[in-house]
Design an enzyme around this catalytic site. Sequence first.
Site, short mmCIF file in Angstrom:
data_model
loop_
_atom_site.label_atom_id
_atom_site.label_comp_id
_atom_site.label_asym_id
_atom_site.label_seq_id
_atom_site.Cartn_x
_atom_site.Cartn_y
_atom_site.Cartn_z
N TYR A 145 -10.66 -5.31 -30.38
CA TYR A 145 -10.69 -6.78 -29.83
C TYR A 145 -11.05 -6.93 -28.53
CZ TYR A 145 -10.46 -11.23 -31.90
OH TYR A 145 -10.79 -12.38 -32.36
N GLU A 168 -12.31 -9.49 -25.15
CA GLU A 168 -12.26 -10.72 -24.60
C GLU A 168 -12.26 -10.98 -23.10
OE1 GLU A 168 -10.20 -13.94 -27.90
OE2 GLU A 168 -9.31 -13.51 -26.06
N ASP A 201 -36.77 -19.57 -22.89
CA ASP A 201 -35.87 -19.11 -24.13
C ASP A 201 -37.15 -18.18 -24.64
OD1 ASP A 201 -35.14 -18.54 -26.74
OD2 ASP A 201 -34.71 -20.37 -27.19
N THR A 226 -33.18 -13.80 -28.23
CA THR A 226 -32.48 -13.01 -29.19
C THR A 226 -32.88 -11.36 -29.24
OG1 THR A 226 -34.17 -13.68 -30.71
CG2 THR A 226 -32.31 -15.06 -30.84
N LYS A 247 -35.60 -9.94 -32.85
CA LYS A 247 -37.02 -10.01 -33.36
C LYS A 247 -37.99 -9.23 -32.68
CE LYS A 247 -36.25 -15.09 -33.79
NZ LYS A 247 -34.81 -15.70 -32.96
N ARG A 258 -29.09 -8.02 -34.45
CA ARG A 258 -28.88 -9.67 -34.37
C ARG A 258 -27.96 -9.84 -33.30
NH1 ARG A 258 -31.49 -11.76 -38.35
NH2 ARG A 258 -30.94 -13.65 -37.64
#
Length: 404
Positions: free
Chosen positions: A47, A49, A193, A219, A222, A228
């Site tokens: 975990y 954060e 973008d 992203t 691609k 991903r």
Amino acid sequence: MTKKDVLFAMVDQECQRQKKGITLIASENYASSNILHMLGSCLMNKYVEGAVGARYYSGCEFVDKIEQETINRFKTLFQAEHVNVQPHAGTQANIAVYLSCLQPGDTILSMSLSHGGHLSHGHPVTLVGSVYKVISYGVSKKDELLDYDEIETLAIQHKPKLIVAGASAYTREIDFKRFAQIAHKVGALLLADIAHTAGLIAAKLHQSPVPYADFVTMTTHKTLRGPRGAIILCKQKWATKIDKAVMPGSQGGTFMHVVAAKGIAAAEAMDSNFAAYQKQVIINAQAMAKELQSLGYRIISGGTDNHMFMCDITHLGINGKQAEHALESIGIFVNRNTIPFDRKSPMLGSGIRIGTAAITTRGATVQDVIKIAHLIHYVLQAYTSGQKYADFSLQVSEISAKLS
Ligand SMILES: Cc1ncc(COP(=O)(O)O)c(C=O)c1O
């Protein structure tokens, strides 16, 4: 749970589909085994954060190093002042940018979905579309290209606080410098973008928006061929606001296994083979578009500068959904798309979008894509005239068997 779980068998089936079929979905690719290894690593258990060195959990000694290394690699790759590698997806990356610099009700000027934009640029069905006022620009009716003078006129008229440059289904190189001139003229910020073209930009085949845009989102799965996910690049003056907008603004815990896999993707993109791969992706897209053109298909804007092209299938008397299904049934995977000024809904569309990033990863050459273009044509012709076309799946298997 044992390996007998039916889910393992289902995953095997999906692997076979990816191996035996021909993937022409412009947003898909095949990540390397090193990337898949990172995604299945022990990092998934941790975990995390907050930012590197300022976490809300203990035990972050090694994940801090991993995230910092990944940030450094992307800084080098894109020559960026600040990088956030935590966004779970392209949509979250865009939302974090909006959150960092806009107030509810502020105006965004972005490309309309029906002309090639993306939902996360403010379509009315999204949260973005309901929180901000969104004005859309499209392509010109004359040549289906972005008309920068018209975008400038819209910007002067609506005085947006943010202009979004970038698209999901626009096949020409985008002039980010011109977008920045428009943004500066009206006092707007600029978000580029580059979800689709990140790999081409990393390989220096397309203009980089980094010197011109306040924010760049992409992203990583691609053309960049990573896991991903997404990343944000920004000017140093936006660094703190972007980091806060990602976490706690729009996300919780970071997917550290994905962050490490993004780091592998950045290293792969700096490898000398990567530019050659990206060049071949464009060569293949252009060759395939040209072949379909010679077979009577209208290619939107007359061609492509990137990894995909849009094929108008109106003359066949079928819609994009029918074409998609016919091709899927023999193992060729494309996606239906609206074309500019389409009268059909996005569920049907008058076109199909075809991308070459995935098959080029498998080693496809111009000869291969020309064969595939002919196969697409035979299948769609047979479908339209009510003839049988199931046997074409044998030719799909033959082509696919030759690829890696
Ligand atoms: C231009 C653009 N931006 C953002 C996204 C959203 O990415 P994601 O599906 O990871 O949310 C996409 C996805 O296709 C895209 O094409």
